[in-house]
Scaffold this motif. Structure first.
Motif, PDB file in Angstrom:
ATOM      1  N   ASP A  71       4.882  -5.223 -12.983  1.00  0.00           N
ATOM      2  CA  ASP A  71       4.458  -4.663 -14.267  1.00  0.00           C
ATOM      3  C   ASP A  71       3.598  -3.434 -13.991  1.00  0.00           C
ATOM      4  N   GLN A  72       4.156  -2.258 -14.240  1.00  0.00           N
ATOM      5  CA  GLN A  72       3.466  -1.011 -13.900  1.00  0.00           C
ATOM      6  C   GLN A  72       2.252  -0.755 -14.788  1.00  0.00           C
ATOM      7  N   ASP A  73       2.188  -1.419 -15.945  1.00  0.00           N
ATOM      8  CA  ASP A  73       0.995  -1.280 -16.785  1.00  0.00           C
ATOM      9  C   ASP A  73      -0.133  -2.171 -16.277  1.00  0.00           C
ATOM     10  N   ALA A  74       0.225  -3.404 -15.923  1.00  0.00           N
ATOM     11  CA  ALA A  74      -0.798  -4.343 -15.444  1.00  0.00           C
ATOM     12  C   ALA A  74      -1.269  -3.985 -14.043  1.00  0.00           C
ATOM     13  N   PHE A  75      -0.342  -3.522 -13.194  1.00  0.00           N
ATOM     14  CA  PHE A  75      -0.673  -3.154 -11.816  1.00  0.00           C
ATOM     15  C   PHE A  75      -0.459  -1.658 -11.653  1.00  0.00           C
ATOM     16  N   HIS A  76      -1.568  -0.940 -11.585  1.00  0.00           N
ATOM     17  CA  HIS A  76      -1.530   0.522 -11.585  1.00  0.00           C
ATOM     18  C   HIS A  76      -2.623   1.044 -10.656  1.00  0.00           C
TER      19      HIS A  76
ATOM     20  N   ALA B 124       1.653  -1.243  -5.898  1.00  0.00           N
ATOM     21  CA  ALA B 124       1.639  -0.632  -7.229  1.00  0.00           C
ATOM     22  C   ALA B 124       0.240  -0.176  -7.626  1.00  0.00           C
ATOM     23  N   CYS B 125      -0.791  -0.783  -7.006  1.00  0.00           N
ATOM     24  CA  CYS B 125      -2.180  -0.396  -7.258  1.00  0.00           C
ATOM     25  C   CYS B 125      -2.670   0.662  -6.273  1.00  0.00           C
ATOM     26  N   ALA B 126      -1.736   1.242  -5.501  1.00  0.00           N
ATOM     27  CA  ALA B 126      -2.044   2.319  -4.547  1.00  0.00           C
ATOM     28  C   ALA B 126      -2.996   1.861  -3.447  1.00  0.00           C
ATOM     29  N   ALA B 127      -2.819   0.605  -3.019  1.00  0.00           N
ATOM     30  CA  ALA B 127      -3.601   0.097  -1.889  1.00  0.00           C
ATOM     31  C   ALA B 127      -2.778   0.240  -0.619  1.00  0.00           C
TER      32      ALA B 127
ATOM     33  N   LEU C  92      -4.341   6.821   3.406  1.00  0.00           N
ATOM     34  CA  LEU C  92      -3.967   7.601   2.225  1.00  0.00           C
ATOM     35  C   LEU C  92      -2.456   7.767   2.130  1.00  0.00           C
ATOM     36  N   SER C  93      -1.827   7.995   3.283  1.00  0.00           N
ATOM     37  CA  SER C  93      -0.379   8.162   3.309  1.00  0.00           C
ATOM     38  C   SER C  93       0.330   6.874   2.909  1.00  0.00           C
ATOM     39  N   LEU C  94      -0.147   5.725   3.425  1.00  0.00           N
ATOM     40  CA  LEU C  94       0.437   4.436   3.055  1.00  0.00           C
ATOM     41  C   LEU C  94       0.227   4.128   1.575  1.00  0.00           C
TER      42      LEU C  94
ATOM     43  N   PHE D 129       2.766   3.177  -3.388  1.00  0.00           N
ATOM     44  CA  PHE D 129       2.758   3.392  -4.838  1.00  0.00           C
ATOM     45  C   PHE D 129       4.113   3.901  -5.312  1.00  0.00           C
ATOM     46  N   ASP D 130       4.695   4.834  -4.569  1.00  0.00           N
ATOM     47  CA  ASP D 130       6.006   5.380  -4.935  1.00  0.00           C
ATOM     48  C   ASP D 130       7.103   4.323  -4.779  1.00  0.00           C
ATOM     49  N   ARG D 131       7.046   3.569  -3.703  1.00  0.00           N
ATOM     50  CA  ARG D 131       8.087   2.558  -3.465  1.00  0.00           C
ATOM     51  C   ARG D 131       8.037   1.446  -4.506  1.00  0.00           C
TER      52      ARG D 131
END
Length: 381
Positions: free
Chosen positions: A181-186, A304-307, A350-352, A357-359
């Motif tokens: 869920d891209q809204d819940a996990f952002h 999805a949370c850019a971690a 940062l790269s990961l 996030f994109d994947r």
């Protein structure tokens, strides 16, 4: 003629737990996507616990949502009702297909059945389950493979293991990746991150995040040991926050007892759903060194949370993470080495984070719903 008409499908959502763990995320995500295509791709009925009735009625305005008997909130009663009351309900609502989303299904449903088998780790990692649970789920999986018209699995790895270990018929297995869920996990903002740090009492301290059940398969004790070895000699060592359900891994307490007194290890239990993006996205690293997963939803949600994610290349996890995560082994010394390397390389983190996030955008519940609908059509025919 039924070929062009949407199948009438009854989904049994009574196995969804109150804590919204893995099966809850799956059922909620799938039903949310189905709700957006209801009446075109599928004619849907859902039976749920009474506590979920309002949620699913709101989520599925075009579907028939039916409350299950109150007693099925208790697992033994639910399993008994699944064999007797559920087939009767399927007949009452005119179901052409019955979908059971959590391993088990009625032996005599009165209509074709599809079953989701989430993983094969009860066979590949038997030592990580207590005897009663292992015996129950092994039997349930074997029965579902034999009885179901179609079996839905969340990864190619799970499909391949069922074929290899149980001689499952590959022509009756459909792979439907989970979505996120891209809204819940952002990707969280600074305010979200700060709010979670404040709730956890971390202040401005950095931390490593783990989110999941404390089951032996998740390898939390070795994560604790690896983290301690990686950060013990560092100035301002990052904390480790182990969040999620309590589970039943006694080795966690032994690993905690080994942690040097100057390091911070937090075990906050369940976090609020709204706090998960700030928790995961605010971490230096989201670590998940599992012995094996049927899919790996926790790493997808962290991505999805850019971690930046550190996980293992076991079973399905590379299907989810691809080249967008860092890999380690289950061994605490190797975890220490690989975690330490990530902590020393901000540019790689940062790269990961960006790659993950994109994947994560490639995994949608809409795509999963399409595979389910196709499986239901095949089962009906």
């Amino acid at each position: 003629m039924t070929a062009g008409r949407p199948p009438r499908v009854l989904i049994d959502a009574t196995s969804v737990p109150a804590d919204r763990g893995g099966v809850g995320r799956y059922v909620d995500g799938l039903l949310g996507a189905l709700g957006r295509v209801c009446g075109t791709g599928v004619d849907l009925a859902v039976v749920s616990l009474r506590t979920d009735l309002e949620r699913y009625t709101r989520m599925l305005p075009g579907a028939e949502v039916i409350p299950a008997p109150a007693a099925v909130a208790h697992r033994p009663a639910r399993l008994a009702w699944e064999q007797t009351g559920l087939p009767l309900l399927a007949q009452q609502v005119g179901a052409e297909v019955l979908h059971s989303p959590f391993y088990t299904c009625p032996l005599r449903a009165g209509c074709p059945v599809t079953v989701t088998v989430h993983d094969a780790t009860f066979f590949t990692e038997p030592e990580h389950y207590d005897k009663s649970r292992r015996t129950f789920f092994r039997s349930a999986i074997k029965t579902s493979l034999r009885r179901a018209g179609r079996v839905i699995v969340p990864s190619k790895a799970t499909r391949d293991e069922l074929i290899r270990l149980l001689d499952a018929d590959p022509t009756r297995i459909d792979v439907a990746y989970h979505g996120v869920d891209q809204d819940a996990f952002h990707a969280p903002g600074d305010e979200e991150k700060a709010r979670v740090r404040a709730r956890l009492g971390l202040g401005d301290s950095s931390y490593i995040a783990f989110l999941g059940a404390k089951e032996p398969r998740k390898n939390v004790p070795n994560l604790i040991r690896g983290w301690a070895r990686a950060v013990a000699d560092r100035p301002n060592p990052p904390a480790l926050v182990v969040a999620g359900g309590q589970g039943h891994d006694d080795d966690i307490d032994r690993a905690v007892a080994e942690v040097p007194s100057h390091l911070r290890l937090l075990r906050p239990g369940y976090l609020r759903y709204a706090d998960l993006p700030g928790f995961l996205g605010g971490a230096l690293v989201a670590a998940y060194p599992s012995y094996g997963e049927g899919f790996g939803l926790p790493i997808l949600e962290a991505m999805a949370c850019a971690a930046p994610v550190l996980t293992t290349p076991r079973l399905s996890l590379p299907e989810v993470g691809g080249d967008a995560v860092a890999y380690t082994s289950e061994d605490p010394d190797q975890i220490a080495t690989d975690l330490g390397a990530l902590l020393d390389d901000e540019q790689r983190r940062l790269s990961l984070a960006k790659a993950g996030f994109d994947r994560a955008k490639e995994f949608t519940w809409e795509s999963s719903a399409e595979v389910h609908i196709a499986a239901w059509r095949r089962a009906r025919s």
